[in-house]
Design an enzyme around this catalytic site. Sequence first.
Site, PDB file in Angstrom:
ATOM      1  N   LYS A   1       0.638  -1.255   0.253  1.00  0.00           N
ATOM      2  CA  LYS A   1      -0.173   0.353   0.135  1.00  0.00           C
ATOM      3  C   LYS A   1       1.247   1.174   0.829  1.00  0.00           C
ATOM      4  O   LYS A   1       1.814   1.100   0.153  1.00  0.00           O
ATOM      5  CB  LYS A   1      -0.529   0.112   1.359  1.00  0.00           C
ATOM      6  CG  LYS A   1      -2.278   0.906   0.686  1.00  0.00           C
ATOM      7  CD  LYS A   1      -3.079   0.802   0.595  1.00  0.00           C
ATOM      8  CE  LYS A   1      -4.827   1.304   0.364  1.00  0.00           C
ATOM      9  NZ  LYS A   1      -5.784   0.676  -0.341  1.00  0.00           N
TER      10      LYS A   1
ATOM     11  N   GLY B   1     -18.810   7.872  -1.094  1.00  0.00           N
ATOM     12  CA  GLY B   1     -18.302   7.317  -1.914  1.00  0.00           C
ATOM     13  C   GLY B   1     -19.058   6.725  -3.557  1.00  0.00           C
ATOM     14  O   GLY B   1     -20.305   6.629  -3.602  1.00  0.00           O
TER      15      GLY B   1
ATOM     16  N   VAL C   1     -17.468   3.991  -3.680  1.00  0.00           N
ATOM     17  CA  VAL C   1     -17.942   2.195  -3.540  1.00  0.00           C
ATOM     18  C   VAL C   1     -19.711   2.256  -2.297  1.00  0.00           C
ATOM     19  O   VAL C   1     -20.968   1.438  -3.098  1.00  0.00           O
ATOM     20  CB  VAL C   1     -17.517   1.512  -2.564  1.00  0.00           C
ATOM     21  CG1 VAL C   1     -17.577   0.150  -2.212  1.00  0.00           C
ATOM     22  CG2 VAL C   1     -16.199   1.136  -3.470  1.00  0.00           C
TER      23      VAL C   1
HETATM   24  N1  LIG Z   1     -13.055   1.657  -4.380  1.00  0.00           N
HETATM   25  C1  LIG Z   1     -12.386   0.884  -4.426  1.00  0.00           C
HETATM   26  O1  LIG Z   1     -13.282   0.160  -5.069  1.00  0.00           O
HETATM   27  C2  LIG Z   1     -12.493  -0.102  -3.006  1.00  0.00           C
HETATM   28  C3  LIG Z   1     -11.910  -1.354  -2.991  1.00  0.00           C
HETATM   29  C4  LIG Z   1     -11.604  -1.755  -1.507  1.00  0.00           C
HETATM   30  C5  LIG Z   1     -12.143  -1.302  -0.576  1.00  0.00           C
HETATM   31  N2  LIG Z   1     -12.483   0.110  -0.687  1.00  0.00           N
HETATM   32  C6  LIG Z   1     -12.824   0.878   0.565  1.00  0.00           C
HETATM   33  O2  LIG Z   1     -14.193   1.062   1.044  1.00  0.00           O
HETATM   34  C7  LIG Z   1     -13.941   2.835   1.290  1.00  0.00           C
HETATM   35  C8  LIG Z   1     -14.401   3.822   0.913  1.00  0.00           C
HETATM   36  O3  LIG Z   1     -14.539   3.781  -0.250  1.00  0.00           O
HETATM   37  P1  LIG Z   1     -14.719   4.806  -1.663  1.00  0.00           P
HETATM   38  O4  LIG Z   1     -13.580   4.484  -3.350  1.00  0.00           O
HETATM   39  O5  LIG Z   1     -16.097   4.601  -2.160  1.00  0.00           O
HETATM   40  O6  LIG Z   1     -14.061   6.063  -1.296  1.00  0.00           O
HETATM   41  P2  LIG Z   1     -14.767   7.534  -1.657  1.00  0.00           P
HETATM   42  O7  LIG Z   1     -13.904   8.741  -0.907  1.00  0.00           O
HETATM   43  O8  LIG Z   1     -14.640   7.951  -2.754  1.00  0.00           O
HETATM   44  O9  LIG Z   1     -16.111   8.068  -0.399  1.00  0.00           O
HETATM   45  C9  LIG Z   1     -15.906   7.941   0.970  1.00  0.00           C
HETATM   46  C10 LIG Z   1     -17.431   8.515   1.105  1.00  0.00           C
HETATM   47  O10 LIG Z   1     -16.917   8.593   3.087  1.00  0.00           O
HETATM   48  C11 LIG Z   1     -17.243  10.129   3.425  1.00  0.00           C
HETATM   49  N3  LIG Z   1     -16.606   8.881   4.593  1.00  0.00           N
HETATM   50  C12 LIG Z   1     -15.726  10.292   4.977  1.00  0.00           C
HETATM   51  N4  LIG Z   1     -15.610  10.300   5.982  1.00  0.00           N
HETATM   52  C13 LIG Z   1     -16.289   9.984   6.501  1.00  0.00           C
HETATM   53  C14 LIG Z   1     -16.929   9.250   8.216  1.00  0.00           C
HETATM   54  N5  LIG Z   1     -16.091  10.271   8.860  1.00  0.00           N
HETATM   55  N6  LIG Z   1     -18.454   9.722   8.375  1.00  0.00           N
HETATM   56  C15 LIG Z   1     -19.598   9.534   7.091  1.00  0.00           C
HETATM   57  N7  LIG Z   1     -18.849   9.617   5.898  1.00  0.00           N
HETATM   58  C16 LIG Z   1     -17.198   9.335   5.576  1.00  0.00           C
HETATM   59  C17 LIG Z   1     -16.752  10.827   2.048  1.00  0.00           C
HETATM   60  O11 LIG Z   1     -17.281  11.995   1.967  1.00  0.00           O
HETATM   61  C18 LIG Z   1     -16.662  10.334   1.203  1.00  0.00           C
HETATM   62  O12 LIG Z   1     -18.314  10.300   0.392  1.00  0.00           O
HETATM   63  C19 LIG Z   1     -12.571   3.247   1.453  1.00  0.00           C
HETATM   64  O13 LIG Z   1     -11.878   2.396   3.316  1.00  0.00           O
HETATM   65  C20 LIG Z   1     -11.754   1.913   1.106  1.00  0.00           C
HETATM   66  O14 LIG Z   1     -10.522   1.992   1.434  1.00  0.00           O
HETATM   67  C21 LIG Z   1     -12.625   0.790  -1.910  1.00  0.00           C
END
Ligand SMILES: NC(=O)c1ccc[n+]([C@@H]2O[C@H](COP(=O)([O-])OP(=O)(O)OC[C@H]3O[C@@H](n4cnc5c(N)ncnc54)[C@H](O)[C@@H]3O)[C@@H](O)[C@H]2O)c1
Length: 364
Positions: free
Chosen positions: A83, A186, A188
Amino acid sequence: MVSASVPQICDSFEHEALELFRDPQSGLTGAIAIHSTALGPAMGGLRLRSYPSIEEAAIDALRLARAMTYKNAAAGLALGGGKAVVIDDGRWDEHRLERWDAFAQRLNRLEGRYITAEDVGTGPADMDRLARGTRWVAGRSELGGGRGDPSSATAHTVFTAIRTAIAFRLAHLHPADVRVGVLGAGHVGGRLVDLLLDAGMSVDVADVNEAATERWAGHPRVARVGTEGFIARELDVLAPCAMGELVCVADVPHLRCAIVAGAANNPLVDELTAVALDERGILYVPDFLANCGGIIHVGGEALGTSDLETHRLIDAAEHRLQRVLRRAREEDRVPVAIAREEVETMLRGHRSRGAAPLSALAPA
Ligand SMILES: NC(=O)c1ccc[n+]([C@@H]2O[C@H](COP(=O)([O-])OP(=O)(O)OC[C@H]3O[C@@H](n4cnc5c(N)ncnc54)[C@H](O)[C@@H]3O)[C@@H](O)[C@H]2O)c1
């Protein structure tokens, strides 16, 4: 707050390497952690986020790199776990391109031992820029020769994990009677809300950025609520889809759900929390089994896997979770312990067959 030091984490989880870097010209500052290369080059996303210190950034990278080892191995990918995190100092708008060019050079120095992709704070356009300076990148846009944003694939496996967990724990419920709480709407989380609604379920959704939930305003099966106290809401499933380390042991008595299953990596502060959830009868679906769709998607890009094989691996994720949950029930154990044990057995097998881990990388 830092709860364990960088050397303690490296020692206890046996990371192969940690590189901290600062590029004086562009101001790029961050860390690359390689947990294991036993199964192949370490792969995991590149996170752009504000951190109070380089030490906290390094700790995040170390924890996430280890999670990637488990996720990649469990997903059946010939990839190890790594990472990268880079610190958001509020000056990325001015320096974005030169910082990515500097990061590409960092990747080149690792000679393929770590392959990056997007994560929180980065996206396909950033990967396209990196690809100008390095080949050790996936998750590029389709125009840039890649497979595009992996979030839909992640939302898909999170959705099937929730469906599987419901079949195990709440089989008596009709989808119309199921309420899922999605924290973080967000890339996902937003797609997950749509999949849950398509399946006939109801959703409570919250995000620190209220605009992220606006598109469901007025939807009869969506409650847009505040983030405060969200984990204690009365729900069937709590789906953490924002940042990690959401639930600790002290929170467990306050939870009012039957299942915890979401997209966030490391949503529990530690494994004691998984045990405490189990003792309260709450089923915790291991994060690295639920959210593997994205890495299968971008890992396939890095490995040159066919679309057919990628779909096969994504489908296999659901069957793997069913098997782990069945074993957990039969052996009266926590699912995450079984899932970890399966990966550790696989890793030991590879090491003993001579795929020796690489020696620690020299610091920059
Ligand atoms: N994108 C992927 O394909 C993927 C794959 C595996 C794991 N993940 C994990 O899934 C999670 C979400 O990923 P993503 O790509 O949707 O990220 P993203 O940044 O698009 O979405 C995250 C959302 O969470 C909100 N947020 C941040 N802090 C917050 C809090 N304290 N309370 C409530 N909302 C909050 C943000 O405003 C944002 O809308 C992350 O932890 C990421 O590591 C994502």
